[in-house]
Design an enzyme around this catalytic site. Structure first.
Site, PDB file in Angstrom:
ATOM      1  N   GLN A 184       3.252   9.872   1.343  1.00 14.82           N
ATOM      2  CA  GLN A 184       4.539   9.162   1.438  1.00 14.82           C
ATOM      3  C   GLN A 184       5.485   9.512   0.289  1.00 14.82           C
ATOM      4  OE1 GLN A 184       2.505   5.161   2.391  1.00 14.82           O
ATOM      5  NE2 GLN A 184       4.425   5.052   3.513  1.00 14.82           N
ATOM      6  N   HIS A 200      -4.491   1.331   7.594  1.00 13.99           N
ATOM      7  CA  HIS A 200      -3.144   1.909   7.713  1.00 13.99           C
ATOM      8  C   HIS A 200      -2.985   3.081   6.729  1.00 13.99           C
ATOM      9  CE1 HIS A 200       1.473   1.180   7.844  1.00 13.99           C
ATOM     10  NE2 HIS A 200       1.316   2.014   6.825  1.00 13.99           N
ATOM     11  N   GLU A 201      -3.477   2.920   5.495  1.00 16.20           N
ATOM     12  CA  GLU A 201      -3.339   3.982   4.484  1.00 16.20           C
ATOM     13  C   GLU A 201      -4.205   5.195   4.814  1.00 16.20           C
ATOM     14  OE1 GLU A 201      -0.884   3.578   2.854  1.00 16.20           O
ATOM     15  OE2 GLU A 201      -0.684   1.405   2.894  1.00 16.20           O
ATOM     16  N   HIS A 223      -2.625   7.365   7.246  1.00 14.82           N
ATOM     17  CA  HIS A 223      -1.628   8.267   6.645  1.00 14.82           C
ATOM     18  C   HIS A 223      -2.277   9.569   6.171  1.00 14.82           C
ATOM     19  CE1 HIS A 223       2.254   6.265   6.490  1.00 14.82           C
ATOM     20  NE2 HIS A 223       1.758   5.159   5.969  1.00 14.82           N
ATOM     21  N   CYS A 238       5.946  -0.127   7.570  1.00 16.87           N
ATOM     22  CA  CYS A 238       5.603   1.074   6.808  1.00 16.87           C
ATOM     23  C   CYS A 238       6.823   1.486   5.996  1.00 16.87           C
ATOM     24  CB  CYS A 238       5.193   2.200   7.763  1.00 16.87           C
ATOM     25  SG  CYS A 238       4.698   3.712   6.908  1.00 16.87           S
ATOM     26  N   LEU A 239       6.595   1.797   4.736  1.00 22.87           N
ATOM     27  CA  LEU A 239       7.713   2.180   3.863  1.00 22.87           C
ATOM     28  C   LEU A 239       8.367   3.480   4.341  1.00 22.87           C
ATOM     29  CD1 LEU A 239       6.114   1.272   0.413  1.00 22.87           C
ATOM     30  CD2 LEU A 239       7.923   0.022   1.622  1.00 22.87           C
ATOM     31  N   GLY A 251       0.850  -1.194   0.000  1.00 19.45           N
ATOM     32  CA  GLY A 251       0.000   0.000   0.000  1.00 19.45           C
ATOM     33  C   GLY A 251       0.877   1.231   0.000  1.00 19.45           C
TER      34      GLY A 251
HETATM   35  O1  GNR Z   1       4.096  -2.583   2.633  1.00 25.97           O
HETATM   36  C1  GNR Z   1       3.398  -2.447   3.645  1.00 25.97           C
HETATM   37  N1  GNR Z   1       3.061  -3.550   4.377  1.00 25.97           N
HETATM   38  C2  GNR Z   1       2.118  -3.523   5.392  1.00 25.97           C
HETATM   39  C3  GNR Z   1       2.042  -4.650   6.221  1.00 25.97           C
HETATM   40  C4  GNR Z   1       1.104  -4.688   7.231  1.00 25.97           C
HETATM   41  C5  GNR Z   1       0.238  -3.631   7.421  1.00 25.97           C
HETATM   42  C6  GNR Z   1       0.305  -2.515   6.606  1.00 25.97           C
HETATM   43  C7  GNR Z   1       1.243  -2.463   5.592  1.00 25.97           C
HETATM   44  S1  GNR Z   1       1.313  -1.076   4.548  1.00 25.97           S
HETATM   45  C8  GNR Z   1       2.990  -1.083   4.088  1.00 25.97           C
HETATM   46  C9  GNR Z   1       3.266  -0.020   3.032  1.00 25.97           C
HETATM   47  C10 GNR Z   1       3.031   1.353   3.625  1.00 25.97           C
HETATM   48  O2  GNR Z   1       3.809   1.917   4.325  1.00 25.97           O
HETATM   49  N2  GNR Z   1       1.882   1.914   3.345  1.00 25.97           N
HETATM   50  O3  GNR Z   1       1.576   3.116   3.876  1.00 25.97           O
HETATM   51 NI    NI Z   2       2.684   3.211   5.779  1.00 32.98          NI
END
Ligand code: GNR
Ligand code: NI
Length: 172
Positions: free
Chosen positions: A51, A136-137, A140, A94-95, A46
């Site tokens: 980001q 999670h997104e 953000h 999270c990236l 995601g």
């Molecule tokens: O790549 C991602 N893996 C992930 C694993 C578990 C819960 C959420 C994520 S999202 C993350 C990519 C990211 O930072 N998205 O904002």
């Molecule tokens: Ni993230």
């Protein structure tokens, strides 16, 4: 299509509340394409526009992790319209917080309204990893990171580690 650099903790932009998209036009679609390429390249499941430094309410997701059967989802102005009582725990990453993983408990299912690439109103019912990823997104887009769901001790420790690393980087 190009990959774009991903901003990293403690970049203050990660705290911004992103602005709604007023028109799903070619510029917005070009950004979605760049975000998808950036996400697949990372690799991640995601990515939110903030980001890549753009405070706009756009999210891309693909939880398939299958090179040959990609299922990209682009969500514009996504809104959570229902969360389940049942919860689920996933190890999240999270990236923007590279190589840090921790378990987070969230509602197991959710329903989300959004505009698709054509600007058409859609709804999606999410379960499993997709549900966790979309929550999670959307966090953000509201300036919230998964570490904000952890204890203050763990959160402060991670922020300190990344702040130190950034200082050493700038002195190198
Ligand atoms: O790549 C991602 N893996 C992930 C694993 C578990 C819960 C959420 C994520 S999202 C993350 C990519 C990211 O930072 N998205 O904002
Ligand atoms: Ni993230």
């Amino acid at each position: 299509m190009t990959t774009r650099p991903i901003i990293i903790l403690p970049d203050p932009k990660l705290k911004l509340v992103s602005d709604p998209v007023t028109r799903v036009d070619d510029d917005a679609r070009a950004l979605m394409d760049d975000m998808l390429e950036t996400m697949y390249h990372a690799p991640g499941i995601g990515l939110a526009a903030i980001q890549v430094g753009i405070p706009t309410r756009i999210v891309v997701v693909d939880v398939t992790r299958d090179e040959d059967n990609k299922e990209p989802l682009c969500l514009v102005n996504p809104e959570i319209i229902w969360l389940s009582e049942e919860t689920a725990i996933y190890e999240e990453g999270c990236l923007s917080i590279p190589e840090y993983y921790e378990e987070v408990e969230r509602p197991a299912q959710c329903k989300v309204s959004y505009l698709d690439r054509k600007g058409e109103a859609c709804e999606i019912h999410c379960d499993g990893l997709l549900s966790t990823c979309i929550q999670h997104e959307i966090d953000h887009l509201n300036g919230v990171l998964f570490i904000d769901h952890l204890s203050r001790l763990k959160r402060d420790r991670v922020i300190r580690r990344f702040t130190k690393a950034q200082k050493q980087e700038s002195n190198a």
